[in-house]
Design a protein around this motif. Structure first.
Motif, PDB file in Angstrom:
ATOM      1  N   MET A   1       0.830  -1.202   0.000  1.00 19.95           N
ATOM      2  CA  MET A   1       0.000   0.000   0.000  1.00 19.95           C
ATOM      3  C   MET A   1       0.864   1.251   0.000  1.00 19.95           C
ATOM      4  SD  MET A   1      -3.113  -0.617   2.703  1.00 19.95           S
ATOM      5  CE  MET A   1      -4.275  -1.964   2.528  1.00 19.95           C
ATOM      6  N   CYS A  23      -3.666   5.003  -8.561  1.00 18.23           N
ATOM      7  CA  CYS A  23      -3.876   4.160  -7.382  1.00 18.23           C
ATOM      8  C   CYS A  23      -5.206   3.401  -7.399  1.00 18.23           C
ATOM      9  CB  CYS A  23      -3.816   5.011  -6.118  1.00 18.23           C
ATOM     10  SG  CYS A  23      -2.182   5.669  -5.743  1.00 18.23           S
ATOM     11  N   ALA A  27      -5.719  -0.445  -6.512  1.00 19.87           N
ATOM     12  CA  ALA A  27      -6.271  -0.669  -5.178  1.00 19.87           C
ATOM     13  C   ALA A  27      -7.537  -1.518  -5.230  1.00 19.87           C
ATOM     14  CB  ALA A  27      -6.564   0.667  -4.499  1.00 19.87           C
ATOM     15  N   PHE A  31      -6.047  -3.897  -2.917  1.00 22.17           N
ATOM     16  CA  PHE A  31      -6.326  -3.333  -1.592  1.00 22.17           C
ATOM     17  C   PHE A  31      -7.676  -2.612  -1.597  1.00 22.17           C
ATOM     18  CE2 PHE A  31      -1.722  -2.643  -2.603  1.00 22.17           C
ATOM     19  CZ  PHE A  31      -1.222  -3.711  -1.876  1.00 22.17           C
ATOM     20  N   LEU A  34      -8.779   0.462   0.503  1.00 20.86           N
ATOM     21  CA  LEU A  34      -8.297   1.821   0.262  1.00 20.86           C
ATOM     22  C   LEU A  34      -9.310   2.698  -0.476  1.00 20.86           C
ATOM     23  CD1 LEU A  34      -4.556   1.407  -0.843  1.00 20.86           C
ATOM     24  CD2 LEU A  34      -5.409   2.440   1.250  1.00 20.86           C
ATOM     25  N   LEU A  39      -8.122   6.732   0.063  1.00 19.57           N
ATOM     26  CA  LEU A  39      -7.498   7.417  -1.070  1.00 19.57           C
ATOM     27  C   LEU A  39      -7.954   8.871  -1.149  1.00 19.57           C
ATOM     28  CD1 LEU A  39      -7.370   4.898  -4.073  1.00 19.57           C
ATOM     29  CD2 LEU A  39      -5.524   5.644  -2.555  1.00 19.57           C
TER      30      LEU A  39
END
Length: 234
Positions: A1, A23, A27, A31, A34, A39
């Protein structure tokens, strides 16, 4: 991350945008915790840093017209979604962005006027509300700005836009203390990525920044296109 956030912050520090465009798609796959709260929470101070670093270069008129357009686009998205499905609109938006990138590569450059800034803001508000990727229209419309005004103006736009989005998420109960904790833990990575971008930003020419913008817009549009096609088939 941390590495993901570092890379996204560095990209935004160089080109004025790119944090969410870089991102968010990754993500969502690796992830998901996030997205969207952490974010957005990281994007808010990142945009503020970008605006403050080159504060004197902010083009307030362009920022104002863009923000008004974004607000209108976000409101319009609610009505549009009552008529057309999200996946269908995602595919349309992605194809339009790819078309804009193709024309830009061929030499077409949008002049930064109040009308163009407002239109880009509306498109950004629509696309951001429906697909969570509102930066590509701004990359197309503001590519003719010099690097410093581009980065500073986009920093101003994204800071105010991120604050509005965070408030909306909080009001809807879509973010909580755990989300904010993730954002706080990743703040050092965001700050490191932004400050690492300083030497690169100073060396980046107008042509280089334009290439970064168009490349990021292309990858973001392809990610939105793939997501829209997958959802339409589901």
């Amino acid at each position: 991350m941390g590495l993901l956030v570092f890379g996204g912050a560095c990209l935004q520090g160089v080109g004025g945008l790119g944090f969410s465009m870089f991102c968010a798609p990754i993500a969502l796959l690796l992830f998901p915790e996030l997205v969207p709260g952490p974010l957005l929470a990281l994007g808010c101070p990142l945009a503020l840093l970008a605006g403050l670093r080159e504060f004197k270069a902010i083009e307030w008129g362009t920022a104002g017209y863009t923000l008004v357009g974004r607000a209108l686009g976000a409101a319009l998205a609610t009505a549009v979604l009552q008529v057309l499905s999200g996946p269908t609109l995602s595919v349309v938006f992605a194809l339009l962005i790819l078309g804009g990138v193709a024309l830009s590569v061929q030499g077409w450059v949008v002049r930064v006027t109040p009308a163009a800034s407002s239109a880009a803001g509306v498109a950004s508000g629509l696309m951001g509300t429906i697909t969570s990727a509102g930066a590509p229209p701004l990359a197309i419309a503001l590519q003719d700005l010099q690097p410093a005004p581009l980065r500073a103006t986009l920093g101003c736009v994204f800071f105010i836009g991120s604050v509005m989005s965070l408030l909306a998420l909080a009001a809807a109960g879509k973010t909580d203390a755990h989300n904010l904790l993730i954002g706080v833990l990743l703040l050092p990575w965001m700050a490191a990525g932004f400050f690492a971008s300083g030497p690169l930003a100073r060396r980046m020419s107008r042509t280089g920044v334009r290439r970064v913008l168009l490349t990021l817009a292309t990858f973001s549009a392809l990610a939105v296109l793939a997501q829209g096609l997958l959802h339409s088939q589901a």
